[in-house]
Design an enzyme around this catalytic site. Structure first.
Site, PDB file in Angstrom:
ATOM      1  N   ASP A 156       0.857  -1.187   0.000  1.00 44.17           N
ATOM      2  CA  ASP A 156       0.000   0.000   0.000  1.00 44.17           C
ATOM      3  C   ASP A 156       0.892   1.235   0.000  1.00 44.17           C
ATOM      4  OD1 ASP A 156      -2.239  -1.609   0.055  1.00 44.17           O
ATOM      5  OD2 ASP A 156      -2.475  -1.518   2.233  1.00 44.17           O
ATOM      6  N   HIS A 186       1.142  -7.794   0.093  1.00 45.87           N
ATOM      7  CA  HIS A 186      -0.030  -8.590   0.448  1.00 45.87           C
ATOM      8  C   HIS A 186      -0.948  -8.715  -0.751  1.00 45.87           C
ATOM      9  CE1 HIS A 186      -0.900  -4.343   1.241  1.00 45.87           C
ATOM     10  NE2 HIS A 186      -2.169  -4.607   0.950  1.00 45.87           N
ATOM     11  N   ARG A 188     -16.781 -12.270   0.242  1.00 48.50           N
ATOM     12  CA  ARG A 188     -15.957 -11.599   1.251  1.00 48.50           C
ATOM     13  C   ARG A 188     -16.051 -10.099   1.036  1.00 48.50           C
ATOM     14  NH1 ARG A 188     -10.330 -10.233   1.408  1.00 48.50           N
ATOM     15  NH2 ARG A 188      -9.699  -9.953   3.562  1.00 48.50           N
TER      16      ARG A 188
HETATM   17  C1  OGA Z   1      -6.238  -3.213  -0.695  1.00 50.43           C
HETATM   18  C2  OGA Z   1      -6.041  -4.577  -0.162  1.00 50.43           C
HETATM   19  C3  OGA Z   1      -6.982  -6.593   0.737  1.00 50.43           C
HETATM   20  C4  OGA Z   1      -8.300  -7.177   1.113  1.00 50.43           C
HETATM   21  O1  OGA Z   1      -7.402  -2.838  -0.930  1.00 50.43           O
HETATM   22  O2  OGA Z   1      -5.222  -2.506  -0.849  1.00 50.43           O
HETATM   23  O3  OGA Z   1      -4.923  -4.977   0.008  1.00 50.43           O
HETATM   24  O4  OGA Z   1      -8.284  -8.077   1.947  1.00 50.43           O
HETATM   25  N1  OGA Z   1      -7.113  -5.325   0.132  1.00 50.43           N
HETATM   26  O5  OGA Z   1      -9.317  -6.750   0.569  1.00 50.43           O
HETATM   27 NI    NI Z   2      -3.511  -3.350  -0.022  1.00 55.86          NI
END
Ligand code: OGA
Ligand code: NI
Length: 339
Positions: A204, A259, A269
């Site tokens: 991010d 991530h 989800r």
């Molecule tokens: C994002 C992200 C992960 C999620 O929006 O930057 O990493 O679990 N989302 O939605």
């Molecule tokens: Ni993210």
């Protein structure tokens, strides 16, 4: 444009790791030490007993689910995401795709009110749910940033939180919805084949992200290339992750963790991510105390503004390591996990 095909998910390694849990109700100096350790080791931790009221979270989740349940034609009224608004399957402008639909909102009250008009027939209900949530998570994010400064022994303990408290802070709220995949069960027999990338690998860009999801798994973090650590879902907790700006402001001591989110074929989800960002014109530099931990007292990154960084983010792919472009010395060892 040629878009490289991603490696099959089945060729990747999964690792079960117990990720750091920060109990916000514990003793302050202890909490600040544990947060610093978590940000150094993982750039990620889970916060429990965070004090954000359940109804504030439930309200926004309800608004998000109502929006995502609308017919496509109505959702498109809030799109395309440029970058604010509704997006579906396309992430950014450079060919990144995923099994996700999302709503990106600026946390600035005027912008929020304006976007809400395209999102809901009852825009003030939507914007008041969103602003209630933003205020609560901003408070939590500021507290976490103050605790980080305390744990890092930076005397000016609001050096990080000030940037997201600023009225001109460029912070974002994003609701992500990962619908269950409609698959032909006869032709995709292996369970791993029924998993797709929802939101691809990235870090991010902002300072700190607080993410809350419903009780469905999907989030994974990576602290080693190609090795993924699943984050078990916990709707009562927040996941906090270090963003690129905090890596720069800690001179590489904290890691902006990579991530992603995967989808499944069973349950939908929803996640709500608050990205605490600095004002556009803010200069991103490490406080002097952060340079002292480096043998040569050198800054790993050249000074830059958030506006400049954001421009780089928008010109690159989701998974690109943009912070590398701002290093003072490109052949220096990457900052990170090993010390
Ligand atoms: C994002 C992200 C992960 C999620 O929006 O930057 O990493 O679990 N989302 O939605
Ligand atoms: Ni993210």
């Amino acid at each position: 444009m040629v878009v490289a095909s991603p490696k099959p998910l089945s060729s990747e390694k999964l690792r079960d790791v117990e990720l750091p849990i920060i109990d916000f109700s514990a003793e302050r100096s202890e909490v600040s030490k544990l947060i610093v350790k978590a940000c150094e080791d993982y750039g990620f931790f889970k916060v429990i007993n965070h004090g954000v009221p359940e109804d504030i979270i439930a309200n926004l989740e309800h608004e998000g689910l109502s929006f995502f349940a609308l017919p496509d034609s109505e959702k498109q009224r809030a799109g395309p995401a440029n970058p604010l608004g509704y997006g579906c399957k396309n992430i950014g402008l450079h060919g990144d795709k995923g099994e996700v639909e999302y709503l990106t909102l600026h946390t600035n009250p005027l912008s929020l009110a304006e976007t809400s008009r395209t999102i809901s027939n009852n825009p003030s209900k939507f914007s008041s749910a969103a602003s209630g949530y933003i205020e609560a998570v901003r408070g939590l994010a500021c507290e976490l940033l103050n605790l980080m400064a305390e744990g890092l022994l930076v005397p000016d303990t609001s050096v990080f939180s000030r940037l997201i408290r600023d009225v001109d802070s460029d912070s974002i709220l994003r609701l992500n919805h990962y619908p269950p995949l409609q698959l032909d069960w006869d032709t995709s027999p292996s369970s791993y084949d029924r998993i797709k990338v929802g939101f691809g690998e990235h870090s991010d860009p902002q300072i700190l992200t607080l993410l809350r999801s419903n009780d469905v798994s999907g989030l994974q973090i990576s602290i080693e290339d190609g090795v993924w650590i699943p984050v078990p879902p916990d709707p009562t907790a927040f996941c906090a992750n270090v963003g690129d700006m905090l890596q720069a402001m800690t001179n590489g001591r904290f890691v902006s963790v990579r991530h992603r989110a995967l989808t499944n074929s069973y349950k939908s989800r929803i996640s709500m991510a608050y990205f605490g960002g600095p004002p556009l014109q803010a200069w991103i530099t490490a406080p002097p105390e952060m340079l002292a931990s480096n043998a040569n007292r050198l800054s790993l990154y050249r000074p830059f503004t958030w506006a400049e960084y954001k421009k780089a983010v928008y010109s690159l792919r989701l998974g690109d390591r943009r912070l590398d472009l701002f290093r003072t010395c490109s052949d220096a060892a990457a900052p990170g996990l090993a010390s």
